[in-house]
Motif scaffolding. Structure first.
Motif, mmCIF file in Angstrom:
data_model
loop_
_atom_site.group_PDB
_atom_site.id
_atom_site.type_symbol
_atom_site.label_atom_id
_atom_site.label_comp_id
_atom_site.label_asym_id
_atom_site.label_seq_id
_atom_site.Cartn_x
_atom_site.Cartn_y
_atom_site.Cartn_z
ATOM 1 N N THR A 35 0.823 -1.209 0.000
ATOM 2 C CA THR A 35 0.000 0.000 0.000
ATOM 3 C C THR A 35 0.862 1.266 0.000
ATOM 4 N N ASP A 36 2.084 1.144 0.498
ATOM 5 C CA ASP A 36 2.978 2.292 0.605
ATOM 6 C C ASP A 36 4.364 1.751 0.953
ATOM 7 N N HIS A 37 5.360 2.626 0.921
ATOM 8 C CA HIS A 37 6.693 2.159 1.301
ATOM 9 C C HIS A 37 7.426 3.173 2.172
ATOM 10 N N ILE A 38 8.469 2.673 2.829
ATOM 11 C CA ILE A 38 9.391 3.520 3.590
ATOM 12 C C ILE A 38 10.794 3.250 3.048
ATOM 13 N N ASN A 39 11.455 4.304 2.629
ATOM 14 C CA ASN A 39 12.811 4.189 2.097
ATOM 15 C C ASN A 39 13.799 4.383 3.247
ATOM 16 N N LEU A 40 14.450 3.282 3.652
ATOM 17 C CA LEU A 40 15.401 3.318 4.768
ATOM 18 C C LEU A 40 16.859 3.299 4.309
ATOM 19 N N LEU A 66 4.900 11.352 -4.431
ATOM 20 C CA LEU A 66 4.873 9.921 -4.118
ATOM 21 C C LEU A 66 3.704 9.559 -3.197
ATOM 22 N N SER A 67 2.651 10.375 -3.225
ATOM 23 C CA SER A 67 1.524 10.097 -2.323
ATOM 24 C C SER A 67 0.713 8.890 -2.771
ATOM 25 N N GLN A 68 0.842 8.525 -4.069
ATOM 26 C CA GLN A 68 0.077 7.376 -4.567
ATOM 27 C C GLN A 68 0.950 6.524 -5.489
ATOM 28 N N VAL A 69 2.073 6.058 -4.954
ATOM 29 C CA VAL A 69 2.987 5.232 -5.755
ATOM 30 C C VAL A 69 2.302 3.932 -6.188
ATOM 31 N N TYR A 70 1.586 3.312 -5.247
ATOM 32 C CA TYR A 70 0.981 1.998 -5.507
ATOM 33 C C TYR A 70 -0.492 2.208 -5.846
ATOM 34 N N ASN A 71 -0.770 2.113 -7.137
ATOM 35 C CA ASN A 71 -2.043 2.536 -7.707
ATOM 36 C C ASN A 71 -3.258 1.889 -7.047
ATOM 37 N N LYS A 72 -4.182 2.722 -6.604
ATOM 38 C CA LYS A 72 -5.344 2.244 -5.856
ATOM 39 C C LYS A 72 -6.235 1.340 -6.717
ATOM 40 N N GLU A 73 -6.408 1.716 -7.970
ATOM 41 C CA GLU A 73 -7.243 0.919 -8.878
ATOM 42 C C GLU A 73 -6.666 -0.487 -9.063
ATOM 43 N N LEU A 74 -5.353 -0.561 -9.269
ATOM 44 C CA LEU A 74 -4.710 -1.867 -9.441
ATOM 45 C C LEU A 74 -4.767 -2.681 -8.148
ATOM 46 N N GLY A 99 -0.132 -3.982 3.226
ATOM 47 C CA GLY A 99 0.771 -3.353 4.177
ATOM 48 C C GLY A 99 1.849 -2.492 3.554
ATOM 49 N N VAL A 100 2.642 -1.921 4.440
ATOM 50 C CA VAL A 100 3.722 -1.004 4.072
ATOM 51 C C VAL A 100 5.031 -1.793 3.984
ATOM 52 N N TYR A 101 5.773 -1.560 2.911
ATOM 53 C CA TYR A 101 7.035 -2.264 2.639
ATOM 54 C C TYR A 101 8.204 -1.325 2.943
ATOM 55 N N ALA A 102 9.136 -1.779 3.753
ATOM 56 C CA ALA A 102 10.343 -0.993 4.049
ATOM 57 C C ALA A 102 11.502 -1.516 3.202
ATOM 58 N N TRP A 103 12.220 -0.599 2.577
ATOM 59 C CA TRP A 103 13.369 -0.969 1.736
ATOM 60 C C TRP A 103 14.653 -0.885 2.556
ATOM 61 N N TRP A 104 15.326 -2.032 2.642
ATOM 62 C CA TRP A 104 16.594 -2.184 3.361
ATOM 63 C C TRP A 104 17.665 -2.503 2.335
ATOM 64 N N VAL A 132 1.726 1.463 -10.773
ATOM 65 C CA VAL A 132 2.470 0.386 -10.123
ATOM 66 C C VAL A 132 1.549 -0.450 -9.244
ATOM 67 N N LEU A 133 1.682 -1.781 -9.386
ATOM 68 C CA LEU A 133 1.097 -2.717 -8.421
ATOM 69 C C LEU A 133 2.263 -3.459 -7.782
ATOM 70 N N GLY A 134 2.366 -3.399 -6.462
ATOM 71 C CA GLY A 134 3.435 -4.098 -5.750
ATOM 72 C C GLY A 134 2.885 -5.276 -4.973
ATOM 73 N N ILE A 135 3.491 -6.454 -5.163
ATOM 74 C CA ILE A 135 3.053 -7.656 -4.451
ATOM 75 C C ILE A 135 4.263 -8.320 -3.800
ATOM 76 N N SER A 136 4.170 -8.531 -2.492
ATOM 77 C CA SER A 136 5.241 -9.206 -1.755
ATOM 78 C C SER A 136 4.817 -10.616 -1.393
ATOM 79 N N CYS A 137 5.753 -11.543 -1.531
ATOM 80 C CA CYS A 137 5.579 -12.884 -0.981
ATOM 81 C C CYS A 137 6.347 -12.900 0.338
ATOM 82 N N LEU A 138 5.619 -13.044 1.432
ATOM 83 C CA LEU A 138 6.250 -13.035 2.753
ATOM 84 C C LEU A 138 6.823 -14.425 3.024
ATOM 85 N N THR A 139 8.134 -14.538 2.905
ATOM 86 C CA THR A 139 8.755 -15.870 2.951
ATOM 87 C C THR A 139 9.206 -16.270 4.348
#
Length: 272
Positions: free
Chosen positions: A130-135, A156-164, A182-187, A227-234
């Motif tokens: 839904t959103d990200h944090i650049n760390l 960057l208020s709507q990076v991850y497109n609501k429609e998608l 959820g929110v994805y943090a970039w490490w 953009v549509l972002g999908i994470s596989c939580l491994t």
């Protein structure tokens, strides 16, 4: 900043390899490249042959661009991506996104395998970003801006497109796939986070943490792509289960959920 001549040269090279004109871009993360095997009449181009492309060494990545039909849509799928932790510049990491835009692609689906920070999530869950944090403390748009590629100060208020995101949620519901949001943090990586860092990341409001996706998503947004972002939580992130982390586990869990993952993406393609 990316050189427009390099982008166009790469675009022309790819267009000369196939008569198909992709409308959707796919970036496939660790262990998720099997989706590219579903593409009909594929044209496969190794990254090593593509002008101005970097070459990834990451485990679980095949390192080829696959163009063809997937569920009625012509797609360009990156089977493997470039990571900042491999020593690539962020220009190199995000260059393929610029090329996708030059090919006429307006929608990009970015996927990854990552760790769950939210303790109510479980390994094997899929999460819509839904959103990200650049760390990482840097940004792929640093340096001179080329106005032909995008504005100097992108919103960057709507990076991850609501429609998608809504389409993905509908498809998951239809296919009975449990879906987290959820929110994805970039490490930066390549080392996994410490338990203290994970506590910090949770406090900051992230639900998952990984080593990719955010640079590509920023550059796609700069280029006015959806953009549509999908994470596989491994796995559960460090310190949650008091057990060590390893990349083999990431690949193993990603491969176990591939049926759900492939079904979700194909369903989304149908509705875009």
């Amino acid at each position: 900043m990316h050189n427009i001549q390099d982008i166009l040269e790469t675009r022309d090279f790819i267009m000369n390899k196939t008569d198909d004109r992709p409308v959707i871009g796919l970036i496939l993360g660790s262990g998720l490249g099997t989706l590219a095997d579903e593409i009909k009449n594929p044209v496969k181009i190794p990254y090593s042959e593509i002008p101005h492309f970097a070459k990834s060494e990451a485990i679980g990545h095949a390192n080829e661009l696959v163009i063809g039909e997937l569920n009625g849509k012509i797609v360009a799928a990156m089977k493997g991506r470039f990571h900042y932790y491999e020593g690539f510049t962020l220009d190199e990491v995000t260059f393929p996104v610029r090329v996708m835009k030059a090919l006429g692609i307006e929608n990009v689906i970015i996927t990854n395998a990552c760790g769950a920070v939210n303790t109510s999530f479980s390994p094997g869950d899929l999460m819509i970003i839904t959103d990200h944090i650049n760390l990482v403390g840097t940004n792929p748009l640093m340096g001179p801006n080329n106005d032909e590629l995008g504005t100097r100060f992108p919103d960057l208020s709507q990076v991850y497109n609501k429609e998608l995101r809504n389409i993905a949620t509908t498809v998951a519901s239809e296919q009975n796939i449990p879906l987290q949001h959820g929110v994805y943090a970039w490490w930066s990586g390549p080392a996994y986070e410490t338990p203290a860092e994970i506590r910090m990341i949770r406090t900051l409001g992230a639900d998952a943490v990984g080593m990719s996706t955010v640079p590509e998503a920023i550059v796609a947004t700069h280029g006015n792509m959806k953009v549509l972002g999908i994470s596989c939580l491994t796995n559960m992130a460090c310190g949650i289960l008091d057990q060590p982390l390893n990349h083999d586990e990431v690949i193993e869990v990603a491969s176990k959920v591939k049926t759900k993952f492939v079904g979700l993406i194909k369903g989304v393609l149908e509705k875009i």
